[in-house]
Design an enzyme around this catalytic site. Structure first.
Site, PDB file in Angstrom:
ATOM      1  N   LYS A 113      11.505  -2.877  25.504  1.00 20.89           N
ATOM      2  CA  LYS A 113      11.730  -1.579  26.354  1.00 20.89           C
ATOM      3  C   LYS A 113      12.633  -0.830  25.374  1.00 20.89           C
ATOM      4  O   LYS A 113      13.429  -1.106  24.747  1.00 20.89           O
ATOM      5  CB  LYS A 113      12.926  -2.149  27.424  1.00 20.89           C
ATOM      6  CG  LYS A 113      13.270  -0.938  28.252  1.00 20.89           C
ATOM      7  CD  LYS A 113      13.849  -1.305  29.564  1.00 20.89           C
ATOM      8  CE  LYS A 113      15.144  -1.911  29.639  1.00 20.89           C
ATOM      9  NZ  LYS A 113      15.793  -1.815  30.963  1.00 20.89           N
TER      10      LYS A 113
HETATM   11  C1  5RP Z   1      20.697  -1.112  31.842  1.00 19.30           C
HETATM   12  C2  5RP Z   1      19.300  -1.030  31.332  1.00 19.30           C
HETATM   13  C3  5RP Z   1      18.407  -0.630  32.448  1.00 19.30           C
HETATM   14  O1  5RP Z   1      17.580  -1.569  32.735  1.00 19.30           O
HETATM   15  C4  5RP Z   1      17.473   0.634  31.632  1.00 19.30           C
HETATM   16  O2  5RP Z   1      18.318   1.603  31.148  1.00 19.30           O
HETATM   17  C5  5RP Z   1      16.456   1.185  32.753  1.00 19.30           C
HETATM   18  O3  5RP Z   1      17.235   1.832  33.734  1.00 19.30           O
HETATM   19  P1  5RP Z   1      17.222   3.409  33.674  1.00 19.30           P
HETATM   20  O4  5RP Z   1      15.722   3.840  34.138  1.00 19.30           O
HETATM   21  O5  5RP Z   1      18.344   3.889  35.070  1.00 19.30           O
HETATM   22  O6  5RP Z   1      17.394   3.863  32.256  1.00 19.30           O
HETATM   23  O7  5RP Z   1      18.805  -1.645  30.207  1.00 19.30           O
HETATM   24  O8  5RP Z   1      21.546  -1.833  30.858  1.00 19.30           O
END
Ligand code: 5RP
Length: 290
Positions: free
Chosen positions: A203
């Site tokens: 991610k």
């Molecule tokens: C928080 C995260 C979130 O899962 C990630 O950032 C995704 O959320 P958003 O779309 O709100 O950024 O890792 O620690």
């Protein structure tokens, strides 16, 4: 009547290649074990090859951030639309009904909050992931952060050891150091470090030149949404990421902070799975939110 030889080689069923030997549909993951692939195929849609994960793990770092004050009221009703739920053990157990059959990506690292911003994390016990019936586990790698890079990469590697033992895929959540540019060079590096350390999913954040980030990462890349944007811009972000080869999104704030979260979930899915253009998806969002 088919004779025994026909049955043995599958001819009587019209099968040239037994289904069990066909290639797996997710990039770079064909050489894994059955259990790991089975869990991944619960997360990624077989038709599009993509996923829309709903992220609501923010509280362990930020506390009750806007839209996540009541996960039972704000998130549980969206769960049926998500391909996967990404949360912490505390929120899953207290606020998501155990009858929910959606796969879970369990946030598995913990230890600090935004008040110190140290990212000096440890891992929760792996028994928790099995107990929660996790289809994946996630932990952050803080690439380029002097104080915490080593500990987060070591944690991550250990999590992959555990994941491989039990057939549970691990998602690497990329964070880049405060002094590093949030660009394709550093997100590309952080994503590659995840994959080199055994991540099955990475991610990261969308940025200009994102196709290079995806091309140099041998496993599926999903994007986080980041801070809340106007809905059309968030849908453009999803569209651009998919065009660059992302395998979906792991999105939080742009869904649960939307004026119409359920409509936004469905609009994001229309981009990620059905290839709708941003303007079409926005029209869909508006029609649903009326
Ligand atoms: C928080 C995260 C979130 O899962 C990630 O950032 C995704 O959320 P958003 O779309 O709100 O950024 O890792 O620690």
């Amino acid at each position: 009547m088919a004779d025994t030889d026909d049955i043995r080689d599958g001819k009587s069923f019209g099968l040239d290649t037994p289904a069990s030997t066909e290639g797996f549909y997710l990039k770079g993951l064909n050489n894994n074990d059955w259990g790991l692939k089975n869990r991944l195929s619960r997360i990624f849609n077989k038709k599009s090859g993509n996923t829309v994960m709903l992220a609501f793990d923010h509280g362990f770092l930020m506390g009750p951030t806007s839209g996540l004050e009541r996960i039972d009221l704000n998130i549980a009703p969206l769960a049926e639309e998500a391909d996967c739920l990404m949360g912490t053990r505390g929120m899953l157990r207290t606020s998501i009904p155990p009858t929910c059959s959606k796969p879970v990506c369990l946030r598995t690292d913990t230890g600090t909050t935004i008040l110190t911003q140290m990212n000096d994390n440890v891992l929760i016990d792996e028994v928790e992931a099995i107990n929660i019936n996790a289809s994946a586990m996630a932990a952050m790698l803080s690439v380029g952060e002097k104080e915490t890079e080593a500990i987060t990469i070591a944690n991550f590697s250990r999590l992959v050891d555990i994941g491989n033992k039990y057939g549970i895929p691990v998602m690497g959540v990329t964070a880049v150091g405060k002094d590093m540019a949030r660009d394709a060079r550093y997100f590309g590096m952080a994503s590659r470090v995840c994959a080199e350390n055994g991540a099955s999913i990475v991610k990261t954040y969308y940025t200009e030149g994102f196709e290079k980030v995806v091309a140099s990462c041998p496993v599926p890349v999903v994007i986080a949404g980041g801070k809340k944007l106007p809905e059309l811009e968030a849908l453009e972000l999803c569209y651009n990421a998919i065009q660059c080869g992302a395998a979906g999104v792991d999105m939080g704030r742009n869904v649960f902070q939307s004026e119409a979260p359920l409509a936004m979930m469905k609009a994001v899915k229309s981009v990620v799975h059905d290839g709708l253009k941003p303007a079409e998806a926005f029209e869909f969002f508006e029609s649903l939110s009326k």
